[in-house]
Enzyme design. Sequence first.
Site, PDB file in Angstrom:
ATOM      1  N   ASP A 238       0.760  -1.286   0.075  1.00 23.02           N
ATOM      2  CA  ASP A 238      -0.106   0.075   0.224  1.00 23.02           C
ATOM      3  C   ASP A 238       0.768   1.300  -0.004  1.00 23.02           C
ATOM      4  O   ASP A 238       1.691   1.491  -0.891  1.00 23.02           O
ATOM      5  CB  ASP A 238      -0.970  -0.178   1.212  1.00 23.02           C
ATOM      6  CG  ASP A 238      -1.948   0.937   1.260  1.00 23.02           C
ATOM      7  OD1 ASP A 238      -2.973   0.918   0.171  1.00 23.02           O
ATOM      8  OD2 ASP A 238      -1.888   1.818   2.173  1.00 23.02           O
TER       9      ASP A 238
ATOM     10  N   HIS B 169      -7.110  -6.748  -0.178  1.00 24.52           N
ATOM     11  CA  HIS B 169      -6.167  -5.794   0.121  1.00 24.52           C
ATOM     12  C   HIS B 169      -5.162  -5.958   0.921  1.00 24.52           C
ATOM     13  O   HIS B 169      -4.049  -5.890   0.677  1.00 24.52           O
ATOM     14  CB  HIS B 169      -6.744  -4.227   0.329  1.00 24.52           C
ATOM     15  CG  HIS B 169      -6.005  -3.090   0.248  1.00 24.52           C
ATOM     16  ND1 HIS B 169      -5.107  -2.873  -0.761  1.00 24.52           N
ATOM     17  CD2 HIS B 169      -5.578  -2.578   1.504  1.00 24.52           C
ATOM     18  CE1 HIS B 169      -4.329  -1.776  -0.191  1.00 24.52           C
ATOM     19  NE2 HIS B 169      -4.399  -1.629   1.021  1.00 24.52           N
TER      20      HIS B 169
END
Length: 296
Positions: free
Chosen positions: A104, A272
Amino acid sequence: MFEHFTQGRMQVSGTEIAYRIAGQGEPLLLLHGHPQTQAIWHKVAPFLTAKFTVVLADLRGYGDSGKPEPDDEHLRYSKREMAQDQRELMAALGFNRFSVIAHDRGARVAHRLALDHPQAVKRLVLMDIAPTLSMYQQTNEAFARAYWHWFFLIRPAPLPETLITTDPDQYLRSVMGSRSAGMQPFTEEAYADYLRCLQQNGTARGICEDYRASASIDLQHDKEDLNASRKLSCPLLVLWGEKGTVGQCFAPLEEWRKVAEDVKGEALPCGHYIAEEQPELLLEKVLPFLRDVLEK
């Protein structure tokens, strides 16, 4: 978590970076994303220490690292400055060349780290991102709805900071819990660390400045690289969640091949938060990729 790791704080040129270190062998830096801390690695880091000297670091503005005052151009939270922090941390620990696994926001820092300091990064693993410039240029309705925080956090101060600090727990659950796996991947201990750090003075501001930089000065730096045909030169492994927004809204492998010379990658059966949703599978994928580092 991290019972066998040694904690420390390192003064670098721009701020102070909180880190943990353990293991033996080739150095390996792990960088977290938003709105988290180095605690994201608690399911994988202990297994990496058998082969690597593992360094876990909090990004500036996050976790227990320093949270510098912002500037009008957002330079202090540019990925260039955040990457410099990590370069100086590793050098101070005695590691001038190392590999990186990053997720991320940390993966955006790692991207810049490998571009600005190609001599320092041996191999690079980036998780669940496409290049920042391509994501902004290709933003559509589906992406904007799923990644609403990208556009909320860049609003002028102090609106987003005020809303986050009013109820940090609600903010964390709204961001993390809205993904495909909900809150299931996060242990109580890890979540407590995320919440503790978000409640610290300056964290909400640091997070917002990170995103404001990505929507301004970072794009300028990325365009300069593109115009100069400057690409990542180290071997790159990109992994993304097949249930996540990045894989559904973009073509990660195709986009990374535009900005890197040596790329491979694949989608994993998760969302994610790969390191917390599929830690065993993540290790299965990264260890063969990093094996060449061990053999050299």
